[in-house]
Motif scaffolding. Structure first.
Motif, PDB file in Angstrom:
ATOM      1  N   GLY A 257       0.815  -1.201   0.000  1.00 53.71           N
ATOM      2  CA  GLY A 257       0.000   0.000   0.000  1.00 53.71           C
ATOM      3  C   GLY A 257       0.852   1.255   0.000  1.00 53.71           C
ATOM      4  O   GLY A 257       0.877   2.016  -0.976  1.00 53.71           O
ATOM      5  N   SER A 258       1.579   1.485   1.070  1.00 54.09           N
ATOM      6  CA  SER A 258       2.434   2.676   1.157  1.00 54.09           C
ATOM      7  C   SER A 258       3.738   2.507   0.382  1.00 54.09           C
ATOM      8  O   SER A 258       4.396   3.493   0.054  1.00 54.09           O
ATOM      9  N   PHE A 259       4.113   1.256   0.083  1.00 51.60           N
ATOM     10  CA  PHE A 259       5.313   1.013  -0.712  1.00 51.60           C
ATOM     11  C   PHE A 259       5.183  -0.345  -1.390  1.00 51.60           C
ATOM     12  O   PHE A 259       4.354  -1.191  -1.014  1.00 51.60           O
ATOM     13  N   GLY A 260       6.011  -0.560  -2.403  1.00 49.16           N
ATOM     14  CA  GLY A 260       6.028  -1.835  -3.112  1.00 49.16           C
ATOM     15  C   GLY A 260       7.455  -2.313  -3.316  1.00 49.16           C
ATOM     16  O   GLY A 260       8.386  -1.496  -3.433  1.00 49.16           O
ATOM     17  N   LEU A 261       7.623  -3.640  -3.339  1.00 49.81           N
ATOM     18  CA  LEU A 261       8.937  -4.236  -3.562  1.00 49.81           C
ATOM     19  C   LEU A 261       8.837  -5.263  -4.679  1.00 49.81           C
ATOM     20  O   LEU A 261       7.816  -5.943  -4.818  1.00 49.81           O
ATOM     21  N   GLY A 262       9.896  -5.389  -5.456  1.00 53.43           N
ATOM     22  CA  GLY A 262       9.939  -6.376  -6.512  1.00 53.43           C
ATOM     23  C   GLY A 262      11.319  -6.978  -6.642  1.00 53.43           C
ATOM     24  O   GLY A 262      12.328  -6.271  -6.534  1.00 53.43           O
ATOM     25  N   ILE A 263      11.369  -8.282  -6.853  1.00 55.74           N
ATOM     26  CA  ILE A 263      12.636  -8.985  -7.099  1.00 55.74           C
ATOM     27  C   ILE A 263      12.423  -9.923  -8.283  1.00 55.74           C
ATOM     28  O   ILE A 263      11.402 -10.621  -8.354  1.00 55.74           O
ATOM     29  N   GLN A 264      13.354  -9.940  -9.213  1.00 50.96           N
ATOM     30  CA  GLN A 264      13.255 -10.807 -10.381  1.00 50.96           C
ATOM     31  C   GLN A 264      14.625 -11.392 -10.695  1.00 50.96           C
ATOM     32  O   GLN A 264      15.666 -10.805 -10.362  1.00 50.96           O
ATOM     33  N   GLY A 265      14.630 -12.563 -11.319  1.00 52.44           N
ATOM     34  CA  GLY A 265      15.903 -13.162 -11.685  1.00 52.44           C
ATOM     35  C   GLY A 265      15.706 -14.480 -12.398  1.00 52.44           C
ATOM     36  O   GLY A 265      14.631 -15.080 -12.352  1.00 52.44           O
ATOM     37  N   GLY A 266      16.764 -14.912 -13.094  1.00 51.66           N
ATOM     38  CA  GLY A 266      16.663 -16.173 -13.801  1.00 51.66           C
ATOM     39  C   GLY A 266      17.923 -16.507 -14.557  1.00 51.66           C
ATOM     40  O   GLY A 266      18.948 -15.810 -14.475  1.00 51.66           O
ATOM     41  N   THR A 267      17.836 -17.587 -15.319  1.00 51.88           N
ATOM     42  CA  THR A 267      19.002 -18.071 -16.050  1.00 51.88           C
ATOM     43  C   THR A 267      18.578 -18.664 -17.380  1.00 51.88           C
ATOM     44  O   THR A 267      17.469 -19.183 -17.521  1.00 51.88           O
ATOM     45  N   LEU A 268      19.475 -18.587 -18.333  1.00 49.04           N
ATOM     46  CA  LEU A 268      19.312 -19.206 -19.645  1.00 49.04           C
ATOM     47  C   LEU A 268      20.387 -20.281 -19.788  1.00 49.04           C
ATOM     48  O   LEU A 268      21.571 -20.009 -19.663  1.00 49.04           O
ATOM     49  N   MET A 269      19.939 -21.501 -20.058  1.00 48.27           N
ATOM     50  CA  MET A 269      20.855 -22.636 -20.083  1.00 48.27           C
ATOM     51  C   MET A 269      20.879 -23.278 -21.462  1.00 48.27           C
ATOM     52  O   MET A 269      19.832 -23.570 -22.043  1.00 48.27           O
ATOM     53  N   ASN A 270      22.091 -23.499 -21.978  1.00 49.93           N
ATOM     54  CA  ASN A 270      22.280 -24.162 -23.262  1.00 49.93           C
ATOM     55  C   ASN A 270      23.690 -24.749 -23.274  1.00 49.93           C
ATOM     56  O   ASN A 270      24.656 -24.055 -22.942  1.00 49.93           O
ATOM     57  N   ASP A 271      23.831 -26.012 -23.661  1.00 50.32           N
ATOM     58  CA  ASP A 271      25.126 -26.689 -23.602  1.00 50.32           C
ATOM     59  C   ASP A 271      26.154 -26.094 -24.559  1.00 50.32           C
ATOM     60  O   ASP A 271      27.357 -26.334 -24.406  1.00 50.32           O
ATOM     61  N   SER A 272      25.719 -25.323 -25.548  1.00 49.80           N
ATOM     62  CA  SER A 272      26.668 -24.711 -26.474  1.00 49.80           C
ATOM     63  C   SER A 272      27.291 -23.438 -25.910  1.00 49.80           C
ATOM     64  O   SER A 272      28.226 -22.892 -26.479  1.00 49.80           O
ATOM     65  N   PHE A 273      26.790 -22.959 -24.746  1.00 54.78           N
ATOM     66  CA  PHE A 273      27.337 -21.764 -24.109  1.00 54.78           C
ATOM     67  C   PHE A 273      28.489 -22.145 -23.187  1.00 54.78           C
ATOM     68  O   PHE A 273      28.463 -23.199 -22.546  1.00 54.78           O
ATOM     69  N   VAL A 274      29.472 -21.272 -23.091  1.00 54.70           N
ATOM     70  CA  VAL A 274      30.549 -21.481 -22.132  1.00 54.70           C
ATOM     71  C   VAL A 274      30.006 -21.372 -20.716  1.00 54.70           C
ATOM     72  O   VAL A 274      30.325 -22.176 -19.834  1.00 54.70           O
ATOM     73  N   ASP A 275      29.175 -20.356 -20.475  1.00 54.02           N
ATOM     74  CA  ASP A 275      28.543 -20.163 -19.170  1.00 54.02           C
ATOM     75  C   ASP A 275      27.054 -19.885 -19.373  1.00 54.02           C
ATOM     76  O   ASP A 275      26.640 -19.325 -20.397  1.00 54.02           O
ATOM     77  N   ASP A 276      26.259 -20.239 -18.391  1.00 56.58           N
ATOM     78  CA  ASP A 276      24.838 -19.911 -18.442  1.00 56.58           C
ATOM     79  C   ASP A 276      24.637 -18.411 -18.264  1.00 56.58           C
ATOM     80  O   ASP A 276      25.338 -17.775 -17.456  1.00 56.58           O
ATOM     81  N   MET A 277      23.711 -17.864 -19.012  1.00 59.76           N
ATOM     82  CA  MET A 277      23.378 -16.457 -18.870  1.00 59.76           C
ATOM     83  C   MET A 277      22.527 -16.261 -17.612  1.00 59.76           C
ATOM     84  O   MET A 277      21.607 -17.033 -17.345  1.00 59.76           O
ATOM     85  N   THR A 278      22.838 -15.249 -16.832  1.00 61.96           N
ATOM     86  CA  THR A 278      22.081 -14.970 -15.617  1.00 61.96           C
ATOM     87  C   THR A 278      21.702 -13.495 -15.578  1.00 61.96           C
ATOM     88  O   THR A 278      22.407 -12.640 -16.115  1.00 61.96           O
TER      89      THR A 278
END
Length: 408
Positions: A257-278
């Motif tokens: 009501g008087s304030f709002g909070l938000g958190i988001q996050g995730g990852t993209l996974m593919n074996d052809s990538f050196v590292d997963d995207m985050t």
């Protein structure tokens, strides 16, 4: 195309802004008699000028400006026959011959800008932007065909409305609310067009992943008061580099009501990538003395934040600069955004300052100021000023937008 497009789908699904997921409209209860068709539309005149964009020019110079006039006609019927509904939309764009006197470019294209094409072949034209069927039974609704997809539902492939017209997708969408306080959304997204600043042909609807398409499952729960939890999973078979792509994305939004909070996050996974995207994002909102205030932060590692249908992403920190440069500012980058909005002078003012630290563009500082108002119930006006100063630029870039929209 199969490999390249999956990268885009993956990147665009890495973010999901908080917000309610509404059931696909309409949810039909199979009425006894067929309903009538409803017709509507809107007309748009869109002008943008940007110094330094095309060269060493000043604001409002013909060489530094782009414009479009567009019209969209829509027809919907919630019950054509036996509870089956339908919807259609046709878009048309024209330069109104302004390229010979006032501007030098356009906001959106209706053809492929290849050598030998006359300017009218790529700037004046039309396309079917929506053509879908709907059906509902119990607490389940289905929408199949060419349609808009919202960011809160499909964070990697959604319709952007910052340009003259939004992009749309060829997809099948199923929404179910049988479980109390829970919405379940399943989608198969086959193809779509792309919205960008004068770079892509909106009449081209290309497959996202050959005939396989991309599958999505989203769940949203509101069992806890004032808390909305949303999670999405994407899957593309033999997508990037011939490997399967999987995307996990979560979002938590708390409204006190008087304030709002938000958190988001995730990852993209593919074996052809050196590292997963985050990727990760957070925001806080509040209201003080009539001012709506916001502060947000995002961080992207080992990749870029993009979305298949356009230039922005579902990160909380999106600004006008993201619309102009096709995700360039979200490649291995962190971003801080502060903003404020207030109703004044018969309309609404929104101001934002953003600072980006990118491995590609270096430091980028941006200031956005947007004023919007409704002159009548049908006619709306928007004016925006943007200043972008980046290490990779010789001089700062100034942008002015003027948009008139008439609904009928």
């Amino acid at each position: 195309m199969k490999k390249t497009l999956l990268l885009s789908v993956v990147a665009s699904t890495m973010i999901m802004a908080g917000g309610d997921i509404a059931p696909v409209e309409p949810v039909v209860e199979a009425p006894a008699a067929a309903s009538a068709w409803e017709f509507s539309g809107n007309a748009v005149v869109y002008y943008q000028t940007a110094d330094q964009w095309y060269g060493d020019y000043s604001l409002f110079d013909q060489e530094a400006s782009a414009a479009d006039a567009g019209i969209q006609l829509r027809a919907t019927n919630n019950d054509v026959v036996a509870g089956i509904g339908a919807g259609f939309a046709v878009n048309g764009l024209s330069t109104l011959n302004l390229e010979n006197s006032v501007v030098n470019g356009v906001m959106q294209l209706t053809g492929n800008p290849v050598a030998g094409n006359d300017i009218d072949d790529v700037t004046d034209g039309g396309w079917i932007s929506e053509a879908y069927l709907t059906y509902g039974f119990g607490n389940t609704s289905i929408k199949a065909g060419r349609q808009t997809l919202p960011k809160s539902l499909s964070p990697f492939a959604y319709s952007e409305n910052w340009n003259v017209f939004a992009n749309t997708f060829d997809s099948v969408l199923v929404v179910n609310t049988d479980i109390e306080n829970t919405t379940i959304v399943g989608a198969w997204v086959y193809g779509g067009n792309v919205n960008s600043f004068g770079m892509t042909n909106l009449t081209d609807f290309n497959a996202l992943n050959d005939d396989d398409g991309v599958y999505m499952l989203t769940l949203q729960n509101k069992s806890i008061a004032d808390l909305t939890l949303t999670g999405s999973y994407y899957y593309g078979s033999e997508h990037i580099g011939g490997e399967d792509t999987q995307i996990l994305w979560g979002d938590a939004a708390y409204d006190a009501g008087s304030f709002g909070l938000g958190i988001q996050g995730g990852t993209l996974m593919n074996d052809s990538f050196v590292d997963d995207m985050t990727a990760f994002g957070a925001k806080i909102t509040t209201e003080v003395s009539g001012f709506n205030l916001m502060a947000a932060y995002s961080d992207v590692q080992d990749g870029a934040m993009l979305q298949l249908g356009g230039t922005t992403s579902a990160l909380y920190t999106n600004t006008v600069a993201n619309e102009l440069v096709n995700g360039l500012l979200e490649i291995d980058a962190s971003k801080i955004l502060v903003g404020a909005g207030v109703d004044a002078l018969g309309g609404n003012f929104n101001a934002a300052y953003a600072m980006t630290d990118s491995d590609v563009t270096g430091d980028v500082n941006e200031f956005d100021l947007v004023y919007s108002t409704n002159l009548t119930d049908a006619l709306g006006l928007t004016a925006a000023y943007v200043n972008i100063d980046a290490d990779a630029m010789t001089d700062s870039l100034n942008v002015v937008r003027l948009i008139a929209n008439y609904n009928f």
